[in-house]
Design a protein around this motif. Sequence first.
Motif, mmCIF file in Angstrom:
data_model
loop_
_atom_site.group_PDB
_atom_site.id
_atom_site.type_symbol
_atom_site.label_atom_id
_atom_site.label_comp_id
_atom_site.label_asym_id
_atom_site.label_seq_id
_atom_site.Cartn_x
_atom_site.Cartn_y
_atom_site.Cartn_z
ATOM 1 N N MET B 1 52.393 67.164 16.964
ATOM 2 C CA MET B 1 53.197 66.001 17.346
ATOM 3 C C MET B 1 52.427 65.125 18.332
ATOM 4 N N LYS B 2 52.518 63.838 18.105
ATOM 5 C CA LYS B 2 51.868 62.916 19.028
ATOM 6 C C LYS B 2 52.917 62.168 19.847
ATOM 7 N N LEU B 3 52.694 62.124 21.140
ATOM 8 C CA LEU B 3 53.567 61.361 22.024
ATOM 9 C C LEU B 3 52.765 60.211 22.626
ATOM 10 N N PHE B 4 53.357 59.047 22.641
ATOM 11 C CA PHE B 4 52.738 57.874 23.256
ATOM 12 C C PHE B 4 53.638 57.405 24.391
ATOM 13 N N PHE B 47 54.315 54.806 14.948
ATOM 14 C CA PHE B 47 55.286 55.733 15.527
ATOM 15 C C PHE B 47 56.416 55.937 14.520
ATOM 16 N N ASP B 48 56.915 57.173 14.427
ATOM 17 C CA ASP B 48 58.104 57.393 13.607
ATOM 18 C C ASP B 48 59.339 56.900 14.334
ATOM 19 N N LEU B 49 59.215 56.797 15.626
ATOM 20 C CA LEU B 49 60.376 56.469 16.452
ATOM 21 C C LEU B 49 59.895 55.894 17.772
ATOM 22 N N GLU B 101 56.015 68.861 13.709
ATOM 23 C CA GLU B 101 54.611 68.719 14.103
ATOM 24 C C GLU B 101 53.986 67.401 13.677
ATOM 25 N N ASP B 102 54.503 66.808 12.593
ATOM 26 C CA ASP B 102 53.842 65.608 12.080
ATOM 27 C C ASP B 102 54.430 64.316 12.653
ATOM 28 N N MET B 142 50.627 67.093 21.163
ATOM 29 C CA MET B 142 51.338 68.309 21.564
ATOM 30 C C MET B 142 50.948 69.397 20.579
ATOM 31 N N THR B 143 50.098 70.288 21.034
ATOM 32 C CA THR B 143 49.614 71.307 20.107
ATOM 33 C C THR B 143 50.642 72.417 19.908
ATOM 34 N N GLN B 144 51.543 72.581 20.863
ATOM 35 C CA GLN B 144 52.600 73.585 20.728
ATOM 36 C C GLN B 144 53.929 72.912 21.025
ATOM 37 N N ILE B 145 54.680 72.631 19.976
ATOM 38 C CA ILE B 145 55.891 71.847 20.218
ATOM 39 C C ILE B 145 57.032 72.685 20.794
#
Lengths: 165, 165
Positions: B1-4, B47-49, B101-102, B142-145
């Motif tokens: 998961m990517k957070l911005f 971004f998905d959201l 994760e995606d 985020m390698t471990q959600i």
Amino acid sequence: MKLFFIRHGIAEERSPNQRDEIRKLTDVGIVKTKQVAEKLNILNLRFDLILTSPLVRAKETAEILLQAQLSPQIIETPLLAPEGILDDWLNWLVNSEYHQEDQAIALVGHEPNLSSWAEILLWGEVSYKLTLKKAGIIGIEMTQINKPKGKGKLFLYSTPKIFQN
Amino acid sequence: MKLFFIRHGIAEERSPNQRDEIRKLTDVGIVKTKQVAEKLNILNLRFDLILTSPLVRAKETAEILLQAQLSPQIIETPLLAPEGILDDWLNWLVNSEYHQEDQAIALVGHEPNLSSWAEILLWGEVSYKLTLKKAGIIGIEMTQINKPKGKGKLFLYSTPKIFQN
């Protein structure tokens, strides 16, 4: 002063038949490094100088940045070779014409040196929080060019993946 | 998961005659935020959201990102208000459809919250090494959600100046 730490692109695998110093960028490495250079150009980054390690994979990376018109010049220096030491490079800097607050210098070289140097300039010590992927970039603003360690500010950190879509 | 983590753009000054929550972006703030959005678009970030703080300056920033087609949707949440708490937001995340994760999620909000949250996800604690300027961005993988604190990897960190030339 702005410093841009840039790791060389993807290179040929190590081989017992080839000296490490002459490993070249692969075709994929060239393409990806050019993509990074193009995106840096779009972001309007400009360097007064590219310093590069004398190893072939670094010199080829520096040449791609030069061809993308990110800098007018390249200087090759053993200070950026894998065995280079930050204090030696800082000594070089202080005695160079580039030791000016308005300068932007790109350093093309190797891991783990580049991210370690960056961490020392940012935090005064190596903490293994930053890593540079191949063709990755770390941008540091040196707020105090005379006693720079631990005084830097991180303003850019990017993996090449960001630049390669 | 990517957070911005994205801080709102430049807003009207605080004034005793105006509630903080309704301060708007200034004209300059709108222009600079649009420039950042445009550059994020060139870099192909998606971004998905977009989650946004309910304060006007954050909502306006989120709206600019939406208009730049960086995301299909905005959700407004008090969890991103200045008094928001990371653990509350992580609880929300775990129970949401976005806990995958995606996913790529942009959080538009305020300092010092955003950079503190980023540091906790990266290093397990707040160390005051990162700061977000207005319309600045921090990207964390985020390698471990499920147990994310201290496990994140920094992959993007940029001041808006980089994006505004």
